[in-house]
Design an enzyme around this catalytic site. Sequence first.
Site, short mmCIF file in Angstrom:
data_model
loop_
_atom_site.label_atom_id
_atom_site.label_comp_id
_atom_site.label_asym_id
_atom_site.label_seq_id
_atom_site.Cartn_x
_atom_site.Cartn_y
_atom_site.Cartn_z
CE LYS A 58 -3.86 -2.41 2.14
NZ LYS A 58 -4.59 -2.82 3.32
CD GLN A 85 -3.70 -4.86 6.37
OE1 GLN A 85 -3.85 -3.76 5.85
NE2 GLN A 85 -4.05 -5.97 5.74
CG ASP A 134 -9.64 -0.20 5.34
OD1 ASP A 134 -9.43 -0.61 4.19
OD2 ASP A 134 -8.90 -0.44 6.31
#
Length: 296
Positions: free
Chosen positions: A52, A96, A119
């Site tokens: 990322k 994450q 997200d």
Amino acid sequence: MKLIDGKKTAQDISNELKQEVDKYTAQGHRPPHLVAVLVGNDPASTYYVRSKEKKAKKAGYTSEVIYLDEKTSEQELLQLVNQLNNDTAIDGFIVQLPLPKHIDEHKILMAIAPEKDIDGFHPENIGRMVAQLPGFLPATPYGILELINRYQIPTEGKKAVVIGRSLIVGRPLSILLSQKRPGGNASVCVAHSRTKNISELTKDADIVVTAIGKAHFLKADMVKDGVVIIDAGINEVPDSTRPKGYKLVGDVDFDEVSKKASYITPVPGGVGPMTIAMLLKNTLQAYENNYLKKKN
Ligand code: GUN
């Protein structure tokens, strides 16, 4: 059979995003800034957050990973989330998943400011998605919609089966596919671990999406000719011929199922690269909302 090239599509999107970013920086603005938080050192998660960061930088963003010890307490992580929420130099961030067992995932996701939740996992953004209000779509389902739209795969009035009901992929995707929107208007059925006789459902489906994390789960005798296959699984299977000792495969028995499919995503190179591209798209949206609008 047409292969859906997620790697190339993600590259196209990254180039499009870079053009936008270059336009803004040429006007004297700072680039968008994306932060990823990783707790612990799970190899797959470490690989994802590094990717990322790398892809963000390639698209002209600034980006960093904050690495925290496996033993970080829930309170410490909440404090960091709060700090990131209040830092105007950061447009969006992700924590994450999965998190270590001693940390309540929901508590952390709820603490992320919805306007920085790139997200799309905060209940406010999930609610906005369901109500079709502006917000952030979760990156993997968003990427799947984007592939469907860029490949002009018909979904209207089609029967779709989504296998998996996770917060990250299956559940949001099943909602998006059923909504009145490009890439939507399908009749959607969600299959999961308690579903009896999955074959009965998949054999009847025009579109099958797998998101369960079981290598080679979907076999050729479970689908009909001409089916569209979207494989969101990433599984490591032992392979002594590879330097790492394993290879990555999806949830679909690709070699056999691809013979029957009209469209199919490979693993790797299908859905995976799209997730990062859409995360970057969300970050640009956060930057425009949080930073540019306040400047102008
Ligand atoms: N773990 C697996 N996929 C994802 C994702 O898209 N976002 C986060 N935060 N964690 C993940």
